[in-house]
Write an enzyme that holds these catalytic residues in place. Structure first.
Site, PDB file in Angstrom:
ATOM      1  N   LYS A 114      -0.011   0.903  14.683  1.00  0.00           N
ATOM      2  CA  LYS A 114       1.581   0.476  15.330  1.00  0.00           C
ATOM      3  C   LYS A 114       2.030  -0.593  16.454  1.00  0.00           C
ATOM      4  O   LYS A 114       3.171  -0.776  16.854  1.00  0.00           O
ATOM      5  CB  LYS A 114       2.047   1.907  16.330  1.00  0.00           C
ATOM      6  CG  LYS A 114       2.077   3.083  15.185  1.00  0.00           C
ATOM      7  CD  LYS A 114       3.096   2.950  14.372  1.00  0.00           C
ATOM      8  CE  LYS A 114       2.916   3.984  13.395  1.00  0.00           C
ATOM      9  NZ  LYS A 114       3.578   3.185  11.947  1.00  0.00           N
ATOM     10  N   TYR A 148       3.180   7.034   9.711  1.00  0.00           N
ATOM     11  CA  TYR A 148       2.315   5.968   9.593  1.00  0.00           C
ATOM     12  C   TYR A 148       3.275   4.874   8.742  1.00  0.00           C
ATOM     13  O   TYR A 148       3.293   3.720   9.192  1.00  0.00           O
ATOM     14  CB  TYR A 148       1.277   6.580   8.543  1.00  0.00           C
ATOM     15  CG  TYR A 148       0.288   5.250   8.644  1.00  0.00           C
ATOM     16  CD1 TYR A 148       0.531   4.185   7.850  1.00  0.00           C
ATOM     17  CD2 TYR A 148      -0.872   5.399   9.348  1.00  0.00           C
ATOM     18  CE1 TYR A 148      -0.561   3.059   7.589  1.00  0.00           C
ATOM     19  CE2 TYR A 148      -1.820   4.275   9.222  1.00  0.00           C
ATOM     20  CZ  TYR A 148      -1.673   3.218   8.375  1.00  0.00           C
ATOM     21  OH  TYR A 148      -2.501   2.183   8.267  1.00  0.00           O
ATOM     22  N   TYR A 203      -9.845   5.499   6.580  1.00  0.00           N
ATOM     23  CA  TYR A 203      -9.944   5.704   8.163  1.00  0.00           C
ATOM     24  C   TYR A 203     -11.010   6.888   7.916  1.00  0.00           C
ATOM     25  O   TYR A 203     -10.758   7.932   7.203  1.00  0.00           O
ATOM     26  CB  TYR A 203      -8.716   6.451   8.374  1.00  0.00           C
ATOM     27  CG  TYR A 203      -7.454   5.292   9.140  1.00  0.00           C
ATOM     28  CD1 TYR A 203      -6.752   5.013   8.015  1.00  0.00           C
ATOM     29  CD2 TYR A 203      -7.524   4.863  10.201  1.00  0.00           C
ATOM     30  CE1 TYR A 203      -5.895   4.100   8.414  1.00  0.00           C
ATOM     31  CE2 TYR A 203      -6.547   4.100  10.484  1.00  0.00           C
ATOM     32  CZ  TYR A 203      -5.711   3.644   9.432  1.00  0.00           C
ATOM     33  OH  TYR A 203      -4.694   2.849   9.612  1.00  0.00           O
ATOM     34  N   PRO A 216      -5.044   0.920  18.474  1.00  0.00           N
ATOM     35  CA  PRO A 216      -4.708   0.584  17.050  1.00  0.00           C
ATOM     36  C   PRO A 216      -5.096   1.673  15.786  1.00  0.00           C
ATOM     37  O   PRO A 216      -4.607   1.335  14.721  1.00  0.00           O
ATOM     38  CB  PRO A 216      -5.719  -0.514  16.712  1.00  0.00           C
ATOM     39  CG  PRO A 216      -7.097  -0.060  17.798  1.00  0.00           C
ATOM     40  CD  PRO A 216      -6.317   0.410  18.574  1.00  0.00           C
ATOM     41  N   HIS A 227       0.805  -1.242   0.039  1.00  0.00           N
ATOM     42  CA  HIS A 227      -0.011  -0.082   0.104  1.00  0.00           C
ATOM     43  C   HIS A 227       0.818   1.218  -0.068  1.00  0.00           C
ATOM     44  O   HIS A 227       1.801   1.387   0.936  1.00  0.00           O
ATOM     45  CB  HIS A 227      -1.012  -0.002   1.302  1.00  0.00           C
ATOM     46  CG  HIS A 227      -2.001  -0.713   1.012  1.00  0.00           C
ATOM     47  ND1 HIS A 227      -3.158  -0.888   1.924  1.00  0.00           N
ATOM     48  CD2 HIS A 227      -2.428  -1.964  -0.004  1.00  0.00           C
ATOM     49  CE1 HIS A 227      -4.087  -1.602   1.597  1.00  0.00           C
ATOM     50  NE2 HIS A 227      -3.513  -2.401   0.446  1.00  0.00           N
TER      51      HIS A 227
HETATM   52  C1  PHB Z   1      -6.226  -4.012  10.655  1.00  0.00           C
HETATM   53  O1  PHB Z   1      -6.096  -4.297   9.497  1.00  0.00           O
HETATM   54  O2  PHB Z   1      -6.597  -5.016  11.389  1.00  0.00           O
HETATM   55  C2  PHB Z   1      -5.785  -2.712  10.779  1.00  0.00           C
HETATM   56  C3  PHB Z   1      -5.447  -1.859   9.952  1.00  0.00           C
HETATM   57  C4  PHB Z   1      -4.979  -0.311  10.351  1.00  0.00           C
HETATM   58  C5  PHB Z   1      -5.031  -0.203  11.766  1.00  0.00           C
HETATM   59  C6  PHB Z   1      -5.661  -1.070  12.618  1.00  0.00           C
HETATM   60  C7  PHB Z   1      -6.129  -2.273  12.201  1.00  0.00           C
HETATM   61  O3  PHB Z   1      -4.719   1.276  12.121  1.00  0.00           O
END
Ligand code: PHB
Ligand code: APR
Length: 389
Positions: free
Chosen positions: A296, A384, A200, A292, A72
């Site tokens: 990280k 990130y 997000y 989450p 990504h």
């Molecule tokens: C996930 O794919 O479980 C995931 C991805 C990004 C995040 C948190 C969880 O910030």
């Protein structure tokens, strides 16, 4: 029994450390209280920084990851109906990789077993003794029998609920914590992801995240009340709420299906200092937890493992104590930067119970600045995609 490094915990931290040390001829034993199947059944993270990939390659365990992962170059961020993209490649010159923690842990188990690595499953009542001396040892039960391992060092890789952190005396330990007033309700569904990259979403109804494990396996989250229980949410109710938190086009495109896993995770920021005491060294969730939002958790475990692995190699191969002496300070310097970013992203994208209209305007202006300002996007992308080790 005797070993050079006794590792408490057979999750990603413990297994990666064990495999890396094995390749340098350093002997380890991993003590895991659950079964291999149970550890693999836990649905956890999915985004890996390039630093983690490099470590997996150094450990000789990256063949399937390199073959099956998704790369990504950026992520989408949505504020109500407006969605924009932040490119990690353009703003930070690197990407992130999507590869489920379950698969990564499976690869590590297979590598350890192929190398006849010593992993003791379903051990009980593990206790750390004389960590503050030059002859530490562990006691535990295995198959109901009392056992003991004498070792040079102990790596506490046993997660937030393990024993290692609590072995450091209260008068030595300092803990820092922030608990967030909501949880994440997550589901796994065998449906194609709604987009090629993550979304997000900060909506008036609350946070939502569209993620994935591969092109046929999607991972979705919605912010929920701490009092919620997964059984409170039917699949239909989840999909309906998720759609209401996404921009119209993505809500339209969303492919729904039966959930194959559904769980609620609380969100907290947590750090314990120091991350070492005598010959005990903490790694990963045993020492710190992040919400989450910034993806990280697994990646901070990786940088701890990187520092401890190199410090132990310096001790055994170069007869130098400096890496081990500096471990906690070095690991914490990077951990706190990841804690800050994860806290910032959580504050940016979630609805908080006591938010005032002023607070909401500040949140919206921060997201607008991220959308419009290259420097803001660069700071986001650098954090990130992963700060340097
Ligand atoms: C996930 O794919 O479980 C995931 C991805 C990004 C995040 C948190 C969880 O910030
Ligand atoms: N004795 C032996 N093993 C233990 C004990 C104990 N007393 N307590 C916990 N464990 C084991 C758990 O069963 C688990 O398998 O330690 C392991 C810890 O693994 P994680 O909790 O996954 O922590 P870590 O390896 O640091 O991985 C960090 O992985 O959990 C995910 O995304 C999450 O950020 C986290 C990342």
């Amino acid at each position: 029994m005797r070993t050079q490094v006794a590792i408490v915990g057979g999750g990603p931290s413990g297994l990666l450390l064990s495999q890396l040390l094995h390749r340098k001829g350093v002997d380890t034993i991993v003590l895991e209280r659950k079964t291999r199947e149970y550890v693999l059944s836990r649905i956890r993270a999915g985004i890996l920084e390039t630093g983690f990939i490099d470590l997996m390659r150094e450990a000789g365990v990256a063949e399937r990851l390199d073959r099956e992962c998704l790369i990504h170059d950026g992520t989408h961020i949505a504020l109500d109906q407006d969605m924009f993209h932040v490119s990690f490649q353009e703003s930070a010159g690197r990407s992130v990789v999507v590869y489920g923690q379950t698969e990564l842990t499976r690869d590590l188990y297979e590598a350890r077993e192929a190398a006849d690595g010593k992993i003791l499953y379903e051990i009980g009542d593990a206790q750390i003794h004389d960590a503050n001396t030059d002859k530490p040892y562990l006691t535990f039960t295995s198959d109901g029998q009392p056992r003991r391992i004498d070792c040079d060092f102990i790596a506490g890789c046993d997660g937030f609920h393990g024993i290692s952190r609590k072995t450091i005396p209260l008068e030595v330990r300092r803990e820092y914590e922030k608990v967030y007033p909501f949880g994440w309700l997550g589901i796994l569904s065998q449906t194609p992801p709604v987009d090629d990259e993550l979304i997000y979403s900060c909506s008036q109804r609350g946070f939502a995240l569209c993620s994935m494990r591969n092109q046929q396996l999607s991972r979705y989250y919605i912010q929920c009340a701490l009092s919620d229980h997964p059984d409170d949410w039917s699949d239909a109710a989840f999909w309906d709420e998720l759609k209401r938190r996404l921009p119209g086009e993505q809500a339209e495109r969303l492919v729904t299906g039966p959930s194959i896993e559904k769980s609620i995770a609380p969100l907290r920021s947590f750090v314990t200092e120091p991350m070492q005491w005598g010959r005990l060294y903490l790694c990963g969730d045993a020492a710190h937890i992040v919400p989450p939002t910034g993806a990280k958790g697994l990646n901070t475990a990786a940088s701890d493992v990187h520092y401890l692995y190199n410090a132990l190699c310096e001790h055994y191969l170069e007869k130098s104590p400096e890496g081990l002496q500096a471990y906690s300070d070095k690991a914490l310097a990077r951990i706190w930067k990841a804690e800050r970013f994860s806290w910032w992203m959580t504050m940016l994208l979630h609805r908080f119970p006591e938010q005032t209209e002023f607070d909401l305007r500040i949140q919206r202006s921060e997201i607008a600045f991220l959308k419009e300002n290259e420097s803001a996007r660069k700071v986001f992308a650098e954090n990130y995609a992963g700060l340097p080790y």
